[in-house]
Design a protein around this motif. Sequence first.
Motif, PDB file in Angstrom:
ATOM      1  N   MET A 678      42.399  49.046  44.041  1.00  7.26           N
ATOM      2  CA  MET A 678      43.267  47.862  44.100  1.00  7.26           C
ATOM      3  C   MET A 678      43.281  47.377  45.555  1.00  7.26           C
ATOM      4  O   MET A 678      43.660  48.122  46.464  1.00  7.26           O
ATOM      5  CB  MET A 678      44.685  48.201  43.644  1.00  7.26           C
ATOM      6  N   THR A 679      42.867  46.119  45.771  1.00  6.36           N
ATOM      7  CA  THR A 679      42.816  45.529  47.112  1.00  6.36           C
ATOM      8  C   THR A 679      43.880  44.434  47.198  1.00  6.36           C
ATOM      9  O   THR A 679      44.019  43.636  46.257  1.00  6.36           O
ATOM     10  CB  THR A 679      41.430  44.902  47.369  1.00  6.36           C
ATOM     11  N   VAL A 680      44.594  44.408  48.308  1.00  5.40           N
ATOM     12  CA  VAL A 680      45.606  43.351  48.496  1.00  5.40           C
ATOM     13  C   VAL A 680      45.281  42.622  49.808  1.00  5.40           C
ATOM     14  O   VAL A 680      45.148  43.228  50.857  1.00  5.40           O
ATOM     15  CB  VAL A 680      47.032  43.931  48.571  1.00  5.40           C
ATOM     16  N   ARG A 681      45.124  41.285  49.715  1.00  3.40           N
ATOM     17  CA  ARG A 681      44.818  40.473  50.911  1.00  3.40           C
ATOM     18  C   ARG A 681      45.687  39.210  50.866  1.00  3.40           C
ATOM     19  O   ARG A 681      46.238  38.858  49.824  1.00  3.40           O
ATOM     20  CB  ARG A 681      43.340  40.047  50.920  1.00  3.40           C
ATOM     21  N   THR A 682      45.726  38.543  52.001  1.00  4.71           N
ATOM     22  CA  THR A 682      46.449  37.251  52.013  1.00  4.71           C
ATOM     23  C   THR A 682      45.756  36.280  52.963  1.00  4.71           C
ATOM     24  O   THR A 682      45.149  36.695  53.960  1.00  4.71           O
ATOM     25  CB  THR A 682      47.913  37.442  52.447  1.00  4.71           C
ATOM     26  N   ASP A 683      45.812  34.981  52.641  1.00  7.48           N
ATOM     27  CA  ASP A 683      45.299  33.951  53.567  1.00  7.48           C
ATOM     28  C   ASP A 683      46.461  33.140  54.134  1.00  7.48           C
ATOM     29  O   ASP A 683      46.279  32.057  54.647  1.00  7.48           O
ATOM     30  CB  ASP A 683      44.295  33.037  52.839  1.00  7.48           C
ATOM     31  N   GLY A 684      47.650  33.673  53.957  1.00 11.25           N
ATOM     32  CA  GLY A 684      48.833  32.970  54.488  1.00 11.25           C
ATOM     33  C   GLY A 684      49.496  32.097  53.452  1.00 11.25           C
ATOM     34  O   GLY A 684      50.699  31.884  53.479  1.00 11.25           O
ATOM     35  N   GLU A 685      48.676  31.569  52.525  1.00  7.87           N
ATOM     36  CA  GLU A 685      49.247  30.690  51.493  1.00  7.87           C
ATOM     37  C   GLU A 685      49.520  31.452  50.201  1.00  7.87           C
ATOM     38  O   GLU A 685      50.380  31.067  49.411  1.00  7.87           O
ATOM     39  CB  GLU A 685      48.270  29.544  51.181  1.00  7.87           C
ATOM     40  N   ALA A 686      48.707  32.490  49.978  1.00  9.66           N
ATOM     41  CA  ALA A 686      48.849  33.238  48.722  1.00  9.66           C
ATOM     42  C   ALA A 686      48.512  34.708  48.964  1.00  9.66           C
ATOM     43  O   ALA A 686      47.862  35.058  49.942  1.00  9.66           O
ATOM     44  CB  ALA A 686      47.910  32.648  47.672  1.00  9.66           C
ATOM     45  N   VAL A 687      48.982  35.498  48.012  1.00 11.76           N
ATOM     46  CA  VAL A 687      48.619  36.918  48.048  1.00 11.76           C
ATOM     47  C   VAL A 687      47.555  37.110  46.977  1.00 11.76           C
ATOM     48  O   VAL A 687      47.713  36.647  45.842  1.00 11.76           O
ATOM     49  CB  VAL A 687      49.847  37.810  47.753  1.00 11.76           C
ATOM     50  N   GLN A 688      46.463  37.777  47.369  1.00  9.17           N
ATOM     51  CA  GLN A 688      45.380  37.982  46.407  1.00  9.17           C
ATOM     52  C   GLN A 688      45.246  39.476  46.123  1.00  9.17           C
ATOM     53  O   GLN A 688      45.046  40.271  47.032  1.00  9.17           O
ATOM     54  CB  GLN A 688      44.092  37.402  46.986  1.00  9.17           C
ATOM     55  N   ILE A 689      45.355  39.805  44.824  1.00  2.00           N
ATOM     56  CA  ILE A 689      45.260  41.209  44.399  1.00  2.00           C
ATOM     57  C   ILE A 689      44.003  41.330  43.554  1.00  2.00           C
ATOM     58  O   ILE A 689      43.792  40.521  42.632  1.00  2.00           O
ATOM     59  CB  ILE A 689      46.498  41.596  43.544  1.00  2.00           C
ATOM     60  N   VAL A 690      43.161  42.305  43.879  1.00  2.00           N
ATOM     61  CA  VAL A 690      41.944  42.521  43.087  1.00  2.00           C
ATOM     62  C   VAL A 690      41.960  43.957  42.565  1.00  2.00           C
ATOM     63  O   VAL A 690      42.128  44.898  43.333  1.00  2.00           O
ATOM     64  CB  VAL A 690      40.670  42.282  43.935  1.00  2.00           C
ATOM     65  N   VAL A 691      41.808  44.081  41.227  1.00  4.45           N
ATOM     66  CA  VAL A 691      41.682  45.426  40.629  1.00  4.45           C
ATOM     67  C   VAL A 691      40.242  45.555  40.155  1.00  4.45           C
ATOM     68  O   VAL A 691      39.834  44.860  39.231  1.00  4.45           O
ATOM     69  CB  VAL A 691      42.681  45.611  39.462  1.00  4.45           C
ATOM     70  N   ALA A 692      39.483  46.432  40.850  1.00  4.66           N
ATOM     71  CA  ALA A 692      38.053  46.554  40.542  1.00  4.66           C
ATOM     72  C   ALA A 692      37.771  47.969  40.047  1.00  4.66           C
ATOM     73  O   ALA A 692      38.418  48.919  40.454  1.00  4.66           O
ATOM     74  CB  ALA A 692      37.246  46.249  41.797  1.00  4.66           C
ATOM     75  N   ASP A 693      36.793  48.044  39.135  1.00  6.19           N
ATOM     76  CA  ASP A 693      36.412  49.372  38.644  1.00  6.19           C
ATOM     77  C   ASP A 693      34.915  49.485  38.605  1.00  6.19           C
ATOM     78  O   ASP A 693      34.205  48.501  38.816  1.00  6.19           O
ATOM     79  CB  ASP A 693      37.020  49.605  37.250  1.00  6.19           C
ATOM     80  N   SER A 694      34.433  50.738  38.308  1.00  4.85           N
ATOM     81  CA  SER A 694      32.984  50.943  38.194  1.00  4.85           C
ATOM     82  C   SER A 694      32.664  51.285  36.746  1.00  4.85           C
ATOM     83  O   SER A 694      31.851  52.154  36.466  1.00  4.85           O
ATOM     84  CB  SER A 694      32.547  52.065  39.149  1.00  4.85           C
ATOM     85  N   GLY A 695      33.370  50.561  35.840  1.00  8.21           N
ATOM     86  CA  GLY A 695      33.275  50.876  34.427  1.00  8.21           C
ATOM     87  C   GLY A 695      32.156  50.175  33.695  1.00  8.21           C
ATOM     88  O   GLY A 695      31.156  49.781  34.294  1.00  8.21           O
ATOM     89  N   ILE A 696      32.417  49.955  32.379  1.00  9.75           N
ATOM     90  CA  ILE A 696      31.331  49.464  31.499  1.00  9.75           C
ATOM     91  C   ILE A 696      31.012  47.986  31.708  1.00  9.75           C
ATOM     92  O   ILE A 696      29.961  47.504  31.316  1.00  9.75           O
ATOM     93  CB  ILE A 696      31.700  49.703  30.019  1.00  9.75           C
ATOM     94  N   GLY A 697      31.938  47.228  32.322  1.00 10.72           N
ATOM     95  CA  GLY A 697      31.681  45.799  32.585  1.00 10.72           C
ATOM     96  C   GLY A 697      31.932  44.938  31.365  1.00 10.72           C
ATOM     97  O   GLY A 697      32.166  45.441  30.268  1.00 10.72           O
ATOM     98  N   ILE A 698      31.885  43.626  31.602  1.00  6.31           N
ATOM     99  CA  ILE A 698      32.185  42.658  30.536  1.00  6.31           C
ATOM    100  C   ILE A 698      31.044  41.628  30.505  1.00  6.31           C
ATOM    101  O   ILE A 698      30.620  41.146  31.558  1.00  6.31           O
ATOM    102  CB  ILE A 698      33.515  41.915  30.837  1.00  6.31           C
ATOM    103  N   PRO A 699      30.519  41.317  29.293  1.00  4.88           N
ATOM    104  CA  PRO A 699      29.460  40.295  29.247  1.00  4.88           C
ATOM    105  C   PRO A 699      29.980  38.976  29.852  1.00  4.88           C
ATOM    106  O   PRO A 699      31.155  38.630  29.657  1.00  4.88           O
ATOM    107  CB  PRO A 699      29.175  40.114  27.752  1.00  4.88           C
TER     108      PRO A 699
END
Length: 782
Positions: A678-699
């Motif tokens: 889980m990555t949390v970043r901000t550009d000052g205007e918004a908070v961006q949360i990314v949940v990434a995995d190394s799983g099966i993926g999505i077409p």
Amino acid sequence: MTIDPTGAKALLQKDCPREAGAGEADGVGTEVPDDLRFEDIFILEDIQGLQDAFAAAAKVASLITDPDGRPLTRPSNFTTLCQDIIRATAKGRADCLHSDQSLGKACLAGPFIGTCLSAGLLDGATSIHFGDRHIANWLVGQVLDETMDTEAIVAYGRSIGADETAFRRALDQVPRMSRERFAKICQALDRFARHISALALGNHQQAQRIRELRQTRDRLGIRDRNLADIIDFLPDPTLVLDEDGTVIFWNRALEKLTGVAAVDMLGKSDFAYGTAFYGSPTPLLVDYARGAVSRPDPRYAVTEIGADAIIAEVTLLSLPGGDRQVWGKAVALRDGTGRIIGGIETIRDVTERHQADTALRESEEKFRRIVETAHEGVLVLDGDFKATFANRRMADMLGYAPDDMLGRHFEDFVADDHLPLAREREARLRQGESGVFEHRLKTREGGGLWALVSASPLYDVSGASLGALGMFTDITDRKRIEEELANHRHRLEAEVEERTRDLRLQAMELAEANIRMSELDRLKSAFLSTVSHELRTPLTSILGFAKLIGRDFTEQFLPLASGQAALEARGRRIADNLSVVFHEAERLTRLINDVLDLSRIESGSMHWRDRRIAPLDVLRTAARSIAGLLAARPEIVFVFDATEQVPDLFMDPDQLIQVVSNLLQNAVKFTRTGEVRMTVRTDGEAVQIVVADSGIGIPESELESIFGKFHQVGRGDTLSDAAKGTGLGLAICGQIVRHYGGRIWATSRLGQGSAFHVRLPCLAQEEGPARIPDAAKCAETP
Ligand code: ADP
């Protein structure tokens, strides 16, 4: 010069207007009166002046005598010796007279030089004639020959009884010159005298001719002196012939035009006067007018011809001023009985007018061509508004020949329904008003056409109205297209109106349907929440009892079957079945909860407990919620990667936990081994949360549809019962994120992993400072 013979006396000669050429002084054909004397012909005072001047210039004595030696003039430059001493004695005077007489006789054939009888001085003489009559002698002399013996002269003085002393003194003063020089003086005197003689005769002849002219004019009735002056001063070149074709008037303007003086032309006949115009004797218009020739010379362009008069134009090529175009009019002159007694011709130099006419014609031609080739129709109307000019285009437009249009009233060309308008325009034009307007016209065949008309009033130079000028452009095609467009527009407007009506109806129907749908939705939500609530109560009992039965069965009954293989197997199957009942009941509970959440959000009945939150704190709580899951899956590493400073958000923290927990659960669920980050970043205007995995993926084709309700990526059901989802989690996430003005989306590489991105807008700066999370707590792994 005037041809008035009674003008002022000219030099030397009485009754003569001008000096005639020497060649005319031959006396041929001239009658010389016998009784004419020198003093009748010459003005003695003028002659005296000439004689004095000649004597002074030549340094000789001089005197003019009659043929008998009697002095006609006063002595010039006479010496004291001759004048006061010799002629003072009787003998000396007689000798002098005798000498003069003999000199006069000796010089008849030419200049004569001799010595005087008295003192033997050099004397010379020449004779003056009038025609062939000898009328005087011009004497020069009293000059001492340089070679002469003066004593012999003194001896002559003594012989005539003169005082010797005085004689000698006077002799010293006598001019001396060589015989040769004296001879030259005599020759010059002779030429001078001959010239004067010729002059006298020429002038006499001229006077005679003028007398004759006067008689002729008298015969023609032009006795009036004023009339003669009038003709002479007429601005137009004029000549008058008498009945014999002799020039009796050649006025000043004609002298100027031809460069020929009147005096050289007066009296000329036999068409000789034509020389002044054509270089050789040629009959003029006047000769035709007075009947001397039967037809005018072919070079005349005759414009009018009658019995007694003719008018013509001709180009004169041999005038001093170069080529001139002249207009001439000649009429016969008749006496009281009607008999032709001469003719008069007046000429007018029309070169400039001709050139101006030519320039005007060329200019008119140029404009005519422009007008003729113009794309616009041109129509000129007179004061009665009748056509006086129509160009080819105008005629073509209306189906006329251009000449057919002339004289027609302009209303003939106007369509009947536009006549009132045309009359109104006419009135305005008459008031001096120009205008550009569209008009319906009428062709010769009665057809109609539209024209764009530019009309203006016409005036002459004095400002008087001449009519009007119109320029016409055929705009029938344009009008037709405009009409078609207008029709088309009307049709379109009607269609649009109809469509709008339909759309309004549809909108109304939709609004009604919407109201019905909203009502249905509300009913559905109410139904769902009621049903869900009603379902949850028995489900809780099922779950509780299934769990209780399972535990009792496993702990109490299963040990009883120990050693009995058949019973043991049957007991394990019962335990498994109870486990299925338990899990399915759990799943049904999750499903009911999800359905309830979604319907609450969609129906607007969700209770959002929004407040200022520090996102990192909330996210850590969410991460802890999957700690149990991760403990069961040691093959998965969880990383929480957060930036140090994350601005506050204003939202319900439970909803943020629900979104992130759902994403983390999915990530663990669809990953066999590897990492969930889980990555949390901000550009000052918004908070961006990314949940990434190394799983099966999505077409890729399903990256959007997974956010729909009940959507699950179709793949072999490899998940355990506990991991089986409802297909509503991402739909709920989407609703929550959108509720807070954020965005959610997924990226993935099939077989390699997926990443879910959530972007949530921050609290505005003025809403308060963000709480800065503890830096040490960042990038931790639970
Ligand atoms: P469920 O309860 O089925 O997980 P969700 O709405 O959360 O419902 O997810 C919908 C579907 O999206 C899942 O069934 C799954 O097929 C797919 N999905 C969600 N997250 C992931 C992920 N991290 N990796 C692979 N597939 C996922």
